[in-house]
Design a protein around this motif. Structure first.
Motif, PDB file in Angstrom:
ATOM      1  N   VAL A 327      33.139  47.870  43.516  1.00  0.00           N
ATOM      2  CA  VAL A 327      33.169  46.410  43.373  1.00  0.00           C
ATOM      3  C   VAL A 327      31.744  45.872  43.392  1.00  0.00           C
ATOM      4  O   VAL A 327      30.867  46.393  44.092  1.00  0.00           O
ATOM      5  N   THR A 328      31.499  44.820  42.619  1.00  0.00           N
ATOM      6  CA  THR A 328      30.205  44.139  42.629  1.00  0.00           C
ATOM      7  C   THR A 328      30.432  42.662  42.945  1.00  0.00           C
ATOM      8  O   THR A 328      31.563  42.167  42.903  1.00  0.00           O
ATOM      9  N   TRP A 329      29.354  41.960  43.208  1.00  0.00           N
ATOM     10  CA  TRP A 329      29.456  40.543  43.560  1.00  0.00           C
ATOM     11  C   TRP A 329      29.860  39.672  42.376  1.00  0.00           C
ATOM     12  O   TRP A 329      30.174  38.498  42.551  1.00  0.00           O
ATOM     13  N   SER A 330      29.903  40.241  41.187  1.00  0.00           N
ATOM     14  CA  SER A 330      30.343  39.468  40.029  1.00  0.00           C
ATOM     15  C   SER A 330      31.856  39.541  39.823  1.00  0.00           C
ATOM     16  O   SER A 330      32.411  38.804  39.012  1.00  0.00           O
ATOM     17  N   ASP A 331      32.520  40.410  40.561  1.00  0.00           N
ATOM     18  CA  ASP A 331      33.975  40.538  40.428  1.00  0.00           C
ATOM     19  C   ASP A 331      34.685  39.328  41.023  1.00  0.00           C
ATOM     20  O   ASP A 331      34.215  38.752  42.019  1.00  0.00           O
ATOM     21  N   PRO A 332      35.843  38.947  40.457  1.00  0.00           N
ATOM     22  CA  PRO A 332      36.590  37.793  40.976  1.00  0.00           C
ATOM     23  C   PRO A 332      36.924  37.903  42.462  1.00  0.00           C
ATOM     24  O   PRO A 332      36.904  36.893  43.171  1.00  0.00           O
ATOM     25  N   VAL A 333      37.190  39.107  42.938  1.00  0.00           N
ATOM     26  CA  VAL A 333      37.596  39.277  44.332  1.00  0.00           C
ATOM     27  C   VAL A 333      36.464  38.957  45.308  1.00  0.00           C
ATOM     28  O   VAL A 333      36.701  38.720  46.499  1.00  0.00           O
ATOM     29  N   MET A 334      35.219  38.900  44.782  1.00  0.00           N
ATOM     30  CA  MET A 334      34.077  38.586  45.635  1.00  0.00           C
ATOM     31  C   MET A 334      33.624  37.136  45.491  1.00  0.00           C
ATOM     32  O   MET A 334      32.621  36.731  46.074  1.00  0.00           O
ATOM     33  N   GLN A 335      34.376  36.336  44.741  1.00  0.00           N
ATOM     34  CA  GLN A 335      33.979  34.945  44.511  1.00  0.00           C
ATOM     35  C   GLN A 335      34.601  33.979  45.510  1.00  0.00           C
ATOM     36  O   GLN A 335      34.254  32.799  45.541  1.00  0.00           O
ATOM     37  N   GLU A 336      35.535  34.442  46.328  1.00  0.00           N
ATOM     38  CA  GLU A 336      36.211  33.571  47.294  1.00  0.00           C
ATOM     39  C   GLU A 336      36.698  34.397  48.468  1.00  0.00           C
ATOM     40  O   GLU A 336      36.737  35.641  48.393  1.00  0.00           O
ATOM     41  N   GLU A 337      37.035  33.722  49.548  1.00  0.00           N
ATOM     42  CA  GLU A 337      37.631  34.423  50.681  1.00  0.00           C
ATOM     43  C   GLU A 337      38.981  34.970  50.240  1.00  0.00           C
ATOM     44  O   GLU A 337      39.803  34.252  49.660  1.00  0.00           O
ATOM     45  N   ILE A 338      39.224  36.252  50.484  1.00  0.00           N
ATOM     46  CA  ILE A 338      40.416  36.903  49.941  1.00  0.00           C
ATOM     47  C   ILE A 338      41.690  36.441  50.638  1.00  0.00           C
ATOM     48  O   ILE A 338      42.660  36.034  50.000  1.00  0.00           O
ATOM     49  N   PHE A 339      41.730  36.534  51.938  1.00  0.00           N
ATOM     50  CA  PHE A 339      42.891  36.109  52.722  1.00  0.00           C
ATOM     51  C   PHE A 339      44.158  36.823  52.263  1.00  0.00           C
ATOM     52  O   PHE A 339      45.211  36.213  52.070  1.00  0.00           O
ATOM     53  N   GLY A 340      44.059  38.118  52.095  1.00  0.00           N
ATOM     54  CA  GLY A 340      45.186  38.922  51.664  1.00  0.00           C
ATOM     55  C   GLY A 340      44.863  40.395  51.825  1.00  0.00           C
ATOM     56  O   GLY A 340      43.747  40.775  52.191  1.00  0.00           O
ATOM     57  N   PRO A 341      45.825  41.291  51.513  1.00  0.00           N
ATOM     58  CA  PRO A 341      45.674  42.726  51.800  1.00  0.00           C
ATOM     59  C   PRO A 341      44.880  43.488  50.737  1.00  0.00           C
ATOM     60  O   PRO A 341      45.274  44.572  50.322  1.00  0.00           O
TER      61      PRO A 341
END
Length: 460
Positions: A327-341
Motif C-alpha cells: 500500500v502507498t499513501w496514494s491509495d484510497p484506503v490511506m486517504q481517510e480514517e478506515i474505521f473498519g476491518p
C-alpha cells in the motif's frame, strides 16, 4: 423532538443546577451508585442491544462496553469525595497572612454527544465523570446505534429525574437544535467533520468543549519486535468491533526486514482468533453499523492489494478481517480514517523515514510501537505527536482509569477518565482567603522608598 421541547428541558436543568441541588457530594455519589445498579440490573438487555446494533458477542460487549463503564463508575464512587475537596496551595509571602486554595466547581448544564461505535461505553463514561463533578447532563446518543440508544433513553428516563439527567434521541435535526442552545460545557465524541461543526456552534456562546475525534493511528513494527506477539496483539486491536474503534491501528508501518514474517504471522493470527471463514463460522464476529459505512469500506478495498480476506456479505453487513499489502499513501484506503476491518501494510527501511512519515500527516489519536529496541522506542515517543498509545500492545491504554484519554491536534482536544474526567467537567476556582487582623500597607498609595524596597524583596 421539537426545538421548544429541547429548550424547555435545558431550562429545567438550568433551574435545577442553580438551586444548588447537585452540589452536595453525597448526592453525586448517590446518583453514581444508582447508575451502577441500573446498569447491573439491565446488563442482559444492554448486551442484546449491542448485538443488534453491531453484532457484538456478550463477551466483547461486557469486556469493551458494560464492564469498562462499570469500572469508571466504581472509580468515581470511590474517589469523588476526595476529588471535590478544596486543595490548599502555598501563598506567596507578599500575601501574608492568607490561605490560598483551589475549589473544583461544576460548570452547570452539560451536553454529551456520543458516537455509534461504542454507544454504551462512550455515553456512560463521560456521564459518570460529569455527574461526579456536580453537573446536570443532557445526553444525545447516536441515531445510528438505534437499539442501544433506545435502551439508554429508557433507562435514563425511567430511573433518573430529568432535571438531573435527560436523554434526547433523534438524528441530524435534533443535533442541530441542541447545538443552537447555550450549554455550560459540550463533550463530543465522533468524526472530525462533525467536531468542526460542534466547535463552530460552541464558539457562538464561548462554550468550553472537549472533542474526542480520531485519525489514522499508525502501528510501527520494527526489526527487533517479537513478530508473533505483535501479530497477535495487532490482530486483536485492529479487528475488535470489526475495526470500528477510534484507537484501532489504522495502518501498520513495518520494517522491510520483517515484512514477510509479519504478514505470515498476521494471517495466522486472524485464522486463529476469527477462524478461516468468520462470516460463516464465527458467531462472535460483528458487523458494520449500516449500509453506508459497509459500502464505503468495500470501496476502499483494492482487489489487487488484498492478500488476505476481502470477502463481504451485504445481507449481514459483514466484511472479513482483511490485509492489504504494498500500500502507498496514494491509495484510497490511506486517504481517510478506515474505521473498519481493513489493515493496510506499508514498509520502511530506516526509523527516521518512519518518524518523518508520521510527522508529515495530521496528529493521530493513538500510536503503537512494537519493538525491543529502547532507543527506537524513545525516539518515537519523543519525536511523534499523538494522543496516547502503547508499547508492544494496542488500544489497552483506553481502559486505564488512572490516565486521561484524549487526542491532540486534529485528533481532538481535552481528555477524560478518572481524575482527568472529573477535572474536565469542573472549573477550578482559584481563591485567596485574606485574614483581617493584619493589613500590610505596602500596596497602597502614597508609595515610599521603604515600601518599594519591601515590594522588591517580596517579589524576587
Amino acid at each position: 423532538m421539537e426545538t421548544n421541547e429541547i429548550r424547555q428541558r435545558i431550562q429545567k436543568q438550568r433551574h435545577y443546577f442553580e438551586s444548588g441541588a447537585t452540589l452536595p457530594v453525597e448526592k453525586r455519589i448517590e446518583t453514581l451508585k444508582k447508575l451502577k445498579k441500573v446498569i447491573e440490573a439491565n446488563e442482559e438487555k444492554i448486551i442484546d442491544a449491542l448485538k443488534l446494533d453491531l453484532g457484538k458477542s456478550s463477551t466483547e460487549s461486557y469486556m469493551c462496553e458494560v464492564g469498562l463503564a462499570l469500572s469508571e463508575i466504581s472509580y468515581m464512587i470511590r474517589h469523588t469525595r476526595s476529588f471535590a475537596k478544596e486543595k490548599r496551595v502555598r501563598s506567596p509571602l507578599a500575601q501574608y497572612v492568607s490561605r490560598s486554595f483551589v475549589k473544583p466547581s461544576p460548570y452547570g448544564v452539560v451536553l454529551i454527544m456520543s458516537p455509534w461505535n461504542y454507544p454504551f461505553l462512550l455515553t456512560i463514561d463521560p456521564l459518570a465523570d460529569a455527574i461526579a463533578a456536580g453537573n446536570t447532563v443532557i445526553l444525545k446518543p447516536s441515531a445510528y446505534s438505534v437499539h442501544t440508544s433506545a435502551i439508554l433513553e429508557r433507562l435514563i428516563h425511567e430511573f433518573f429525574e430529568p432535571e438531573l439527567i435527560t436523554c434526547i434521541s433523534g438524528g441530524r435535526k435534533e443535533n442541530q437544535a441542541l447545538l443552537e442552545q447555550k450549554f455550560d460545557y459540550i463533550f463530543f465524541t465522533g468524526s472530525k467533520s462533525v467536531g468542526k461543526v460542534v466547535m463552530e456552534k460552541a464558539s457562538h456562546y464561548l462554550t468550553p468543549i472537549t472533542l474526542e475525534l480520531g485519525g489514522k493511528s499508525p502501528c510501527i513494527v520494527d526489526d527487533s519486535a517479537d513478530i508473533a506477539l505483535a501479530a497477535r496483539r495487532i490482530a486483536f486491536g485492529k479487528y475488535l468491533n470489526c475495526g470500528q474503534t477510534c484507537v484501532a491501528p489504522d495502518y501498520v508501518l513495518c520494517h522491510e526486514k520483517v515484512h514477510d514474517a509479519f504478514v505470515k504471522a498476521l494471517r495466522k493470527e486472524i485464522q486463529k482468533q476469527y477462524t478461516e471463514d468468520p462470516l460463516r463460522q464465527n458467531p462472535n464476529y460483528g458487523k458494520i453499523i449500516n449500509e453506508k459505512h459497509f459500502h464505503r469500506l468495500c470501496a476502499l478495498m483494492d482487489p489487487e492489494k488484498v492478500i488476505y480476506g476481502g470477502k463481504a456479505d451485504p445481507s449481514s453487513l459483514q466484511i472479513e478481517p482483511t490485509i492489504l499489502d504494498h500500500v502507498t499513501w496514494s491509495d484510497p484506503v490511506m486517504q481517510e480514517e478506515i474505521f473498519g476491518p481493513l489493515c493496510p501494510i506499508l514498509t520502511y527501511s530506516d526509523l527516521n523515514q518512519a518518524i518523518q512519515t508520521i510527522q508529515s500527516h495530521p496528529d493521530p489519536l493513538a500510536l503503537y510501537i512494537f519493538s525491543s529496541h529502547k532507543e527506537h522506542i524513545e525516539r518515537i515517543k519523543n519525536h511523534c505527536s499523538f494522543g496516547g498509545g502503547c508499547i508492544n500492545d494496542t488500544i489497552i491504554h483506553l481502559a486505564t482509569t488512572q490516565m486521561g484519554f484524549g487526542g491532540v491536534g486534529e485528533s481532538g482536544m481535552g481528555a477524560y477518565h478518572g481524575k482527568v474526567g472529573f477535572d474536565t467537567f469542573s472549573h477550578k476556582k482559584s481563591m485567596v482567603d485574606k485574614k483581617t487582623w493584619l493589613d500590610l500597607p505596602i500596596r497602597y498609595q502614597p508609595y515610599t522608598r521603604l515600601y518599594d524596597r519591601m515590594i522588591r524583596f517580596f517579589l524576587k
